[in-house]
Design an enzyme around this catalytic site. Structure first.
Site, PDB file in Angstrom:
ATOM      1  N   GLU A 124       0.801  -1.227   0.000  1.00 13.66           N
ATOM      2  CA  GLU A 124       0.000   0.000   0.000  1.00 13.66           C
ATOM      3  C   GLU A 124       0.830   1.271   0.000  1.00 13.66           C
ATOM      4  O   GLU A 124       0.540   2.216  -0.715  1.00 13.66           O
ATOM      5  CB  GLU A 124      -0.928   0.057   1.227  1.00 13.66           C
ATOM      6  CG  GLU A 124      -1.987  -1.003   1.261  1.00 13.66           C
ATOM      7  CD  GLU A 124      -1.574  -2.183   2.095  1.00 13.66           C
ATOM      8  OE1 GLU A 124      -2.453  -2.848   2.612  1.00 13.66           O
ATOM      9  OE2 GLU A 124      -0.350  -2.430   2.231  1.00 13.66           O
ATOM     10  N   ASP A 144      -5.835  -7.923   6.293  1.00 11.03           N
ATOM     11  CA  ASP A 144      -7.210  -7.812   6.782  1.00 11.03           C
ATOM     12  C   ASP A 144      -8.141  -7.666   5.593  1.00 11.03           C
ATOM     13  O   ASP A 144      -7.725  -7.736   4.430  1.00 11.03           O
ATOM     14  CB  ASP A 144      -7.361  -6.642   7.756  1.00 11.03           C
ATOM     15  CG  ASP A 144      -7.007  -5.301   7.136  1.00 11.03           C
ATOM     16  OD1 ASP A 144      -6.665  -5.257   5.935  1.00 11.03           O
ATOM     17  OD2 ASP A 144      -7.060  -4.287   7.853  1.00 11.03           O
ATOM     18  N   TYR A 188       0.941  -5.756  13.056  1.00  5.71           N
ATOM     19  CA  TYR A 188      -0.162  -5.030  12.417  1.00  5.71           C
ATOM     20  C   TYR A 188      -1.110  -4.469  13.458  1.00  5.71           C
ATOM     21  O   TYR A 188      -1.505  -5.156  14.402  1.00  5.71           O
ATOM     22  CB  TYR A 188      -0.910  -5.966  11.468  1.00  5.71           C
ATOM     23  CG  TYR A 188      -1.885  -5.255  10.571  1.00  5.71           C
ATOM     24  CD1 TYR A 188      -1.474  -4.191   9.775  1.00  5.71           C
ATOM     25  CD2 TYR A 188      -3.212  -5.657  10.504  1.00  5.71           C
ATOM     26  CE1 TYR A 188      -2.363  -3.535   8.945  1.00  5.71           C
ATOM     27  CE2 TYR A 188      -4.117  -5.006   9.666  1.00  5.71           C
ATOM     28  CZ  TYR A 188      -3.684  -3.942   8.892  1.00  5.71           C
ATOM     29  OH  TYR A 188      -4.574  -3.296   8.074  1.00  5.71           O
TER      30      TYR A 188
END
Length: 909
Positions: A7, A82, A304
């Site tokens: 990302e 996720d 995370y």
């Protein structure tokens, strides 16, 4: 060559170092596609077909990935572990296939890792999988639901409630929690009660305190002594009583440590202990996760940070236990590892708790390499993880019952206290808690035995009043939402930010206070859409969405069932007139805005004209109370209760103006407190003056009020041209004016007392900066530091369209989630680099005037993960559009001119 996509650039930079040759790591900068913010992006009539749009920035990212894929062996998608990370990977595949950048036989792998460490990343590369379609379906269902609720409900709000901004599936329920708590506070009736506490001495002259808990065989609870007369009677009895120990009971107890952090517990603890807002906590945690430069090496410091799991990997537990043994000794290490299970519904158990990636990196050793907030949060996470694997604390709780004999009466007192016999995990970490005046954990009692006589040293008789429940803090609201099963942990921070951005709530002393606009929206939803702001309904919908991710139900089926009922509710109020809506809200909110008066008179009778009827009104800037005799009677007051005690906000007469003889009153209006001279006379409005920013209304007297009414005043003549310099209070605050130049007063300047020299200086500084308007004049800004590569200062300033950072003529606007106080040097460098790339490195210059042309299509900015709601679309210029083909199902739509008005509804992760 293998192409890896993540990302963020920070994550890409860290992972690229771990993988080395044979891999090219690129960043997608979050989502590359999103639903266009206009009607039709989700079509319920076409089985909820979703039309996706790739914005301009994302087009470039996709093109970069497509170029890298030419001749590459395979594409590896390494987005977050996720539901949202899975969706980003799915969007990338779909966008690349539409661009024909993926050959049919080109392998695509999905890898996940819970920590950005070399070991975790390289291990994940050995165990690839395919994209989990069930998680993608759950994302699609959430995105479609939030879109449909927002883009259906928000226009209804706009038409029926002037000033309302938007409504969202989870946002509105969170707002209801805040408003319901405020209603509890307003309805609360304080109750008087008294407490009697005796200070007693043992035969060894050791003092302790005991509370009255019974009399003549009956228990006395906290609220039982309700009057001063009752308290005085007990006091007289205790003054003359003989005291002795009736019983002593000592019970050993244990307190167990809390599990490592989840997203919500981290937000709560960071708020209580560090004063961080949830959104700030998540930003700092994101940087700790993605990688921080420590001794020349970029490393991810924590796992995370979006998780509701409380367990840790076996190797992590072993590492924590090793630290406990090394730093605290065997006595603090349990015989076997502690195992935790989450209590949250539908928790994603595959995720670990938030913990350090390497327990050998102690906070004190790496503190110098971190920013202050990073160091604080890392230490909090580290200590919580260590404490979670330590021995329980051992305490001894002692209860002493005491008998007081007074004449023929027997009074009972009780003293309690606890002694920590072994601190255990408390040596490292103690969970933050709200203050409890009755907490006796740290109170230690002297040794006593049954039958031992005691002597009274003092007797305290204290009057108390019960207090209403406290307003929610951001942390306590997150906790309550988690308890109710509303929303997901990863969305809490963005939901709270949305409520603040919409001006539905404000923060006052770290507590959430609903604004009038927010209360009206909630009242409207409860009146006409009650089911959709019910806590149980929202929690059940969350459970259904999680069932989609578990492959238990099909997502279209969930949407069909929801949409049928929802559209029926919307259709039921479409024909309602605004006046009917106001009447319904007026009746619903009457107990709040028109509480009963002590004298029994009608609370709706206008206090100014005496004949008009007060009722709820809705204006451009929200709700207020007005008189039915308007415009003859111009009485208004705020929607909120003025004095906080259920009474109506009355005007305060400060005195009379010596020139006119009119009353000078201090009043509370829709825009805050103000001074008024006299009353309305026919169509003439009375003279009014606002208070300078930061002025306490209680400190305003007649003299100050008259000086405010005399504004603007002449400070003096400008030494250069002899023209007057005026000082006054305008729409944007206090200012000084010379000709057409307006300069805002700075903190410390007093509009009533500013002198000529200071005014001339402010005018000169404003002209040097080239500012023309008084609101957005040149701001010298705050220097964040020198650019690490190019040199020269980077400055954060306040601009006409919001805060921005500037370096060598290149200006970059701050993102929505950044403020001049929270932006860091590293973040500013990245923003300036992105802006320079977009403009070719040229400073932003004012374009020459051109003939107006139809605007080019403009795509929506890429959405940062978990940011919350869509940005409003801009109005498209009138233009006859050519005929367009209907996009095929599942295809990406090119950027198009956006709709005239766009709600901002999404609550999705």
């Amino acid at each position: 060559m293998n192409v890896v996509v993540v990302e963020s650039p920070a994550k890409a930079k860290t992972i690229n170092k771990y993988l080395g040759r044979g891999y090219e790591v690129l960043a997608s900068f979050g989502h590359v596609r999103d639903l266009p913010p206009k009607d039709g992006s989700v079509d319920p009539d076409a089985d909820f077909r979703m039309i996706w749009e790739v914005d301009g920035k994302a087009q470039k990212r996709i093109a970069d990935i497509a170029r890298a894929l030419k001749g590459a062996d395979k594409l590896i998608l390494a987005t977050d572990p996720d539901r949202e990370g899975e969706a980003i990977s799915w969007h990338l595949i779909e966008a690349l296939r539409e661009k024909r950048a993926l050959s049919p036989d080109q392998p695509i792998e999905r890898v996940v890792f819970n920590a950005i460490t070399k070991q975790a990343v390289t291990e994940a590369m050995k165990h690839p999988r395919v994209v989990d379609q069930a998680l993608v379906d759950a994302y699609l269902a959430r995105r479609a639901l939030d879109y449909l609720v927002g883009f259906t409900l928000s226009p209804v709000l706009w038409r029926k409630l002037p000033g309302a901004r938007s409504a969202g599936r989870v946002q509105s329920v969170a707002l209801r929690l805040v408003c319901d708590r405020e209603l509890e506070i307003e309805k609360f009736v304080s109750q008087e009660y008294w407490s009697l506490v005796a200070t007693l001495l043992t035969p060894r002259q050791e003092a302790f305190q005991a509370r009255l808990v019974g009399a003549d065989g009956k228990k006395i609870t906290r609220l039982d002594i309700g009057t001063g007369a009752e308290a005085e009677a007990f006091k007289q009895a205790l003054e003359a009583a003989r005291y002795s120990v009736a019983s002593v009971e000592a019970k050993p107890t244990r307190r167990n440590p809390q599990p490592p952090f989840t997203t919500s517990t981290l937000q709560q603890e960071a708020s209580r202990k560090l004063g961080f807002a949830p959104a700030h906590t998540m930003r700092v945690a994101q940087r700790l996760y993605e990688g921080v430069d420590i001794d020349g090496e970029t490393v991810g410091l924590i796992t995370y940070m979006r998780t509701d799991g409380v367990q840790m990997a076996p190797e992590a537990i072993a590492s924590v236990r090793s630290v406990v043994k090394e730093d605290y000794g065997d006595r603090y290490l349990p015989a076997s590892p502690r195992q935790y299970q989450t209590k949250a519904k539908n928790a994603q158990e595959a995720h670990e708790a938030i913990r350090p990636t390497d327990m050998t990196r102690r906070p004190r050793d790496i503190k110098r390499g971190l920013e202050p907030d990073q160091a604080k949060l890392y230490e909090l996470i580290y200590m919580r993880a260590v404490a979670s694997q330590m021995e329980s604390a051992e305490l001894e709780r002692t209860t002493v019952d005491i008998t007081a004999q007074a004449g023929g009466r027997t009074l009972d007192l009780r003293a309690t206290g606890s002694v920590i016999t072994f601190d255990g995990f408390l040596a490292v970490y103690q969970e933050g808690r709200d203050e409890d005046p009755d907490d006796d954990e740290s109170r230690r009692l002297p040794a006593m035995s049954q039958g031992e006589p005691l002597k009274k040293q003092a007797l305290d008789v204290t009057q108390h009043f019960t207090e209403p429940p406290p307003r929610y803090s951001e942390a306590s609201l997150v906790k309550r939402m988690e308890e109710l099963g509303i929303g997901r942990p990863s969305t809490y921070a963005s939901i709270l930010q949305v409520l603040k951005d919409r001006n539905y709530v404000r923060i006052d002393k770290r507590r959430l206070v609903p604004e009038d606009r927010g209360r009206i929206v909630v009242a409207f939803l409860e009146s006409f859409f009650s089911r959709y702001v019910e806590y149980d309904f929202t929690a059940d919908l969350e459970e259904q969405l999680d069932r989609v991710s578990n492959n238990e139900i099909e997502w279209h089926q969930l949407l069909r069932r929801f949409w049928t009922d929802f559209t029926g509710a919307v259709d039921g109020i479409k024909d309602l007139k605004i006046s009917e809506v106001i009447d319904a809200l007026d009746a619903m909110l009457a107990p709040h805005i028109f509480p009963a008066r002590e004298d029994g008179s009608d609370p709706r009778v206008c206090t100014t004209c005496g004949t008009g009827r007060l009722s709820l009104k809705l204006g451009r800037f929200g709700a207020f109370i007005g008189c039915s005799n308007y415009p003859e009677c111009r009485y208004t007051r705020p929607f909120s209760v003025g004095n906080g005690e259920g009474g109506e906000a009355e005007n305060k007469v400060l005195g009379q103006d010596p020139d006119t003889g009119f009353d000078v009153t201090l009043r509370s209006g829709r825009f805050g407190p103000y001074i008024q001279l006299g009353e309305a006379n026919g169509g003439d409005k009375p003279k009014r003056a606002g208070l300078p920013k930061g002025t306490d209304p209680g400190s305003v007297d007649l003299e100050m009020a008259l000086r405010l009414l005399s504004l603007p005043r002449e400070v003096g003549k400008h030494p250069e041209d002899g023209e007057p310099i005026l000082a006054g209070i305008g729409r944007f605050g206090s200012y000084v004016q010379h000709g057409k130049t307006y300069a805002n007063l700075e903190p410390g300047d007093d509009v009533l007392a500013i002198g000529l020299n200071r005014a001339v200086t402010l005018i000169a500084e404003k002209r040097e900066k080239g500012g023309k308007g008084r609101r957005f004049g040149g701001d010298p800004g705050k220097t964040l530091g020198d650019h690490p590569d190019q040199g020269g200062p980077i400055v954060v300033k306040a601009g006409r369209y919001g805060p921005y950072v500037s370096h060598n003529g290149i200006n970059a606007t701050l993102p929505k989630d950044k403020t001049p106080e929270t932006i860091t040097l590293a973040e500013a460098v990245a923003l300036i680099a992105e802006r320079a790339e977009k403009t070719g490195g040229a400073p932003k210059r004012k374009a020459p005037a051109k003939k107006a042309a139809a605007p080019k299509p403009k795509a929506k900015d890429t959405k940062a993960k978990d940011e919350g709601e869509a940005k409003p679309a801009k109005k498209a210029a009138p233009k006859k559009a050519p005929a367009k083909k209907t996009p095929a199902k599942g295809t990406t739509k090119k950027p198009a001119a956006k709709a005239r008005k766009t709600p901002e509804p999404a609550d999705s992760e």
